[in-house]
Design a protein around this motif. Structure first.
Motif, mmCIF file in Angstrom:
data_model
loop_
_atom_site.group_PDB
_atom_site.id
_atom_site.type_symbol
_atom_site.label_atom_id
_atom_site.label_comp_id
_atom_site.label_asym_id
_atom_site.label_seq_id
_atom_site.Cartn_x
_atom_site.Cartn_y
_atom_site.Cartn_z
ATOM 1 N N ILE A 83 31.207 1.690 50.424
ATOM 2 C CA ILE A 83 32.462 1.291 49.786
ATOM 3 C C ILE A 83 32.228 0.117 48.838
ATOM 4 C CG2 ILE A 83 34.807 0.442 50.176
ATOM 5 C CD1 ILE A 83 34.392 3.269 51.183
ATOM 6 N N GLN A 130 31.624 -1.309 43.939
ATOM 7 C CA GLN A 130 32.159 -2.478 43.245
ATOM 8 C C GLN A 130 31.043 -3.344 42.668
ATOM 9 O OE1 GLN A 130 35.390 -2.090 43.076
ATOM 10 N NE2 GLN A 130 35.173 -0.410 44.554
ATOM 11 N N SER A 163 37.924 -6.748 43.716
ATOM 12 C CA SER A 163 38.175 -5.307 43.601
ATOM 13 C C SER A 163 39.583 -4.894 44.008
ATOM 14 C CB SER A 163 37.177 -4.544 44.465
ATOM 15 O OG SER A 163 37.368 -4.858 45.836
ATOM 16 N N LEU A 177 40.409 -4.103 47.005
ATOM 17 C CA LEU A 177 40.312 -3.060 48.020
ATOM 18 C C LEU A 177 41.329 -3.276 49.135
ATOM 19 C CD1 LEU A 177 36.444 -2.630 48.258
ATOM 20 C CD2 LEU A 177 38.068 -0.792 47.789
ATOM 21 N N PHE A 202 41.325 1.123 52.994
ATOM 22 C CA PHE A 202 41.084 0.506 51.687
ATOM 23 C C PHE A 202 42.040 1.083 50.651
ATOM 24 C CE2 PHE A 202 36.853 0.254 53.759
ATOM 25 C CZ PHE A 202 36.707 -1.123 53.748
ATOM 26 N N ILE A 230 39.033 2.798 45.179
ATOM 27 C CA ILE A 230 37.872 3.602 45.579
ATOM 28 C C ILE A 230 37.704 4.813 44.679
ATOM 29 C CG2 ILE A 230 36.883 4.991 47.432
ATOM 30 C CD1 ILE A 230 38.253 3.183 49.417
#
Length: 233
Positions: A73, A77, A161, A163, A216, A221
């Motif tokens: 994951i 990034q 990011s 997330l 997330f 993603i």
């Protein structure tokens, strides 16, 4: 998308497992290892020592597992930082294993100490002190260095990011900084300094629950998938 949700849930469960195992392990071990008569007390409480060590070992496996599971994951990034996070968590786990090894050797030493009819106290105490120092040093580097660095990397990546919500990752980043402050100030024996542990401890549990329940941010993603879903609506 289902795979990402599964990863989020596994990581969340690993965070909880690591925290619970570590906390109970310390509760079992600390009264024995901090005692002035630790050699005798350790031998008398063999099962407690083994159980505490086993829980710390579970913690070690869990923290390493977090780094491995979340790597795919985070890699999307920033690959370098994602690798740094995974490496830090694995290093943390290895150092905790070293701590467990020192504790188990100390347990064996304590049993030999009790069995000896006329033990050379200075010999046993010197060896015991070395084992305690080695275990403490491994734990210190595992927690104060590896864990703190990993927490800074993780929450920086999460914040950049998005997330997870930025209030959550920002909380974690500040909590990691406060933990570093704790270890810098620890030699000065400042009262209530342990309070600096609280922010990161609470944040990790909130983060774990968030991952289990929410996961997330799917638009981060897989932006293409999120755009498709929006167009369809």
């Amino acid at each position: 998308m289902n795979s990402n949700k599964k990863i989020a849930r596994i990581v969340g469960l690993l965070f909880i497992t690591a925290t619970v195992a570590y906390s109970i392990g310390v509760i079992l071990l600390d009264p024995i290892l901090s005692s002035s008569d630790y050699l005798t007390i350790a031998s008398e409480n063999e099962k407690q020592m083994i159980m505490g060590s086993f829980l710390v070992l579970i913690d070690a496996v869990a923290v390493a597992g977090i780094g491995i599971m979340i790597y795919p994951i985070l890699k999307k990034q920033n690959e370098a930082l994602a690798l740094g996070y995974a490496g830090s968590r694995i290093a943390e786990g290895v150092l905790f294993v070293a701590n467990v090894i020192a504790i188990l050797i100390l347990l064996a030493l304590s049993q030999e100490f009790v069995k000896a009819e006329a033990p050379d106290t200075s010999y046993y105490q010197t060896f015991g002190t070395i084992l305690l120092e080695a275990g403490d040093l491994a734990f210190l580097f595992g927690f104060a260095v590896a864990f703190t660095i990993s927490a800074l990397i993780l929450n920086y990546l999460l914040y950049k990011s998005k997330l997870v919500p930025r209030w959550l990752s920002g909380w974690g980043f500040v909590g990691a900084l406060l933990l570093w402050v704790y270890y810098l100030l620890e030699p000065f024996s400042i009262n209530l300094l342990y309070i600096l542990f609280v922010p990161i401890a609470l944040q990790e549990m909130v983060f774990a629950v968030w991952l289990i329940v929410k996961g997330f941010n799917p638009s981060v993603i897989d932006p293409a998938s999120a755009s498709t879903d929006t167009n369809e609506i």
